[in-house]
Design an enzyme around this catalytic site. Structure first.
Site, PDB file in Angstrom:
ATOM      1  N   LEU A  88       0.986  -1.127  -0.166  1.00 18.81           N
ATOM      2  CA  LEU A  88       0.065   0.055   0.007  1.00 18.81           C
ATOM      3  C   LEU A  88       1.135   1.360   0.029  1.00 18.81           C
ATOM      4  CD1 LEU A  88      -2.963  -0.837   2.660  1.00 18.81           C
ATOM      5  CD2 LEU A  88      -3.115  -0.736   0.015  1.00 18.81           C
ATOM      6  N   ASP A  89       0.418   2.112  -0.748  1.00 17.63           N
ATOM      7  CA  ASP A  89       1.321   3.362  -0.697  1.00 17.63           C
ATOM      8  C   ASP A  89       1.578   4.065   0.845  1.00 17.63           C
ATOM      9  OD1 ASP A  89       1.409   3.289  -3.295  1.00 17.63           O
ATOM     10  OD2 ASP A  89      -0.094   4.651  -3.533  1.00 17.63           O
ATOM     11  N   TYR A  90       2.467   4.750   0.644  1.00 17.07           N
ATOM     12  CA  TYR A  90       2.953   5.667   2.002  1.00 17.07           C
ATOM     13  C   TYR A  90       1.752   6.330   2.651  1.00 17.07           C
ATOM     14  CZ  TYR A  90       5.753   8.600   4.968  1.00 17.07           C
ATOM     15  OH  TYR A  90       6.057   9.357   6.166  1.00 17.07           O
ATOM     16  N   THR A 129      -1.414   5.674   1.908  1.00 15.81           N
ATOM     17  CA  THR A 129      -2.763   4.962   1.788  1.00 15.81           C
ATOM     18  C   THR A 129      -2.811   4.098   3.245  1.00 15.81           C
ATOM     19  OG1 THR A 129      -2.518   4.687  -0.436  1.00 15.81           O
ATOM     20  CG2 THR A 129      -3.916   3.184   0.677  1.00 15.81           C
ATOM     21  N   LYS A 158      -5.164   5.177  -7.580  1.00 15.81           N
ATOM     22  CA  LYS A 158      -4.944   6.746  -7.889  1.00 15.81           C
ATOM     23  C   LYS A 158      -5.077   7.249  -9.326  1.00 15.81           C
ATOM     24  CE  LYS A 158      -2.371   7.337  -3.682  1.00 15.81           C
ATOM     25  NZ  LYS A 158      -1.030   7.365  -2.944  1.00 15.81           N
TER      26      LYS A 158
END
Ligand code: URA
Length: 238
Positions: free
Chosen positions: A101-103, A105, A191
């Site tokens: 998961l993104d930083y 998110t 995104k």
């Protein structure tokens, strides 16, 4: 099932490369039988011995983690930012995240030491649904989101059909809450998909992963999956 050299390396005896050497030298037995070829698959029920000493095979463990925003989905970070494994200091097994998961998110992240299940879950052909809820800039309408249900081109490759639901719109703030269900896991996929239809993401959370959700957990908390949940998860991979 896992490759014999990997099982030996995982038991902490030696590196994968050296484990291969032990096998080809004839120093490894599986259920009493010398195995000299590489790539033989063994399960946690098989008895593996190196030089006559049985190795302890690590049992598979599965954790469901509510990743907070501002944490890297990695095992270490050279910039010394907080990583998900910082939350698992008490867990004796060597677990690692299933995908990323993104930083910025938050949401559901699985961690396990079961390499096989991890690979299965990450492969888009297995079609494990992941449900995301995004706060986006702008007032979303159905027509705008429709192309995502057919697939759109991102970085030269078409995305698999996704499902969406507009959960709310806020005229004053000029923002909307959109739920998107996908089964792929490309970098920044949600995104990029929402941006492509003119709805840049301001905040993103993953709420479901196959049959699993975040119920009962707060950001930064984790729990072990039950046997039933593990088999549900395995069954969810087509
Ligand atoms: N899609 C994104 O854009 N970011 C995530 O963290 C996960 C899916």
């Amino acid at each position: 099932m896992e490759r014999l050299q990997k099982v030996i390396a995982h038991a902490g005896i030696t590196s994968r490369r050296k484990a291969e050497g032990l096998i080809t030298e004839g120093r490894v037995r599986v259920n009493g039988q010398v195995i000299k070829e590489l790539g033989v698959q063994v399960s946690s029920k098989d008895v593996v011995e190196v030089d006559g000493i049985p190795i302890e095979q690590e049992q598979h463990v599965y954790y469901l983690f509510y990743k907070p925003r501002g944490v890297i989905s990695a095992v270490t970070d050279d910039k010394k930012r907080k990583v998900v494994l910082d939350y698992f200091a008490e867990v004796p097994e060597r677990v690692y995240p299933v995908g990323r998961l993104d930083y910025d998110t938050s949401g559901l992240l699985l961690l396990t030491n079961d390499g096989e299940l991890s690979q299965t879950l990450m492969h888009p052909k297995h079609e494990v649904d992941k449900v995301y809820v995004a706060k986006v800039k702008g007032i979303a309408d159905k027509k705008q989101l429709l192309p995502l249900t057919k697939g759109i081109r991102i970085e030269g490759r078409k995305t698999a059909p996704a499902r969406f639901e507009i959960l709310s719109t806020d005229q004053t703030a000029q923002s909307s809450i959109v739920q998107l269900t996908i089964h792929e896991g490309r970098n920044h996929q949600v995104k990029n998909m929402l941006k492509a239809v003119g709805l840049p993401v301001q905040k993103l959370k993953r709420e479901n992963y196959g049959p699993l959700d975040l119920k009962g957990l707060r950001p930064g908390e984790y729990r072990e999956l039950s046997k039933k949940e593990v088999s549900q998860l395995k069954n969810s991979a087509k």
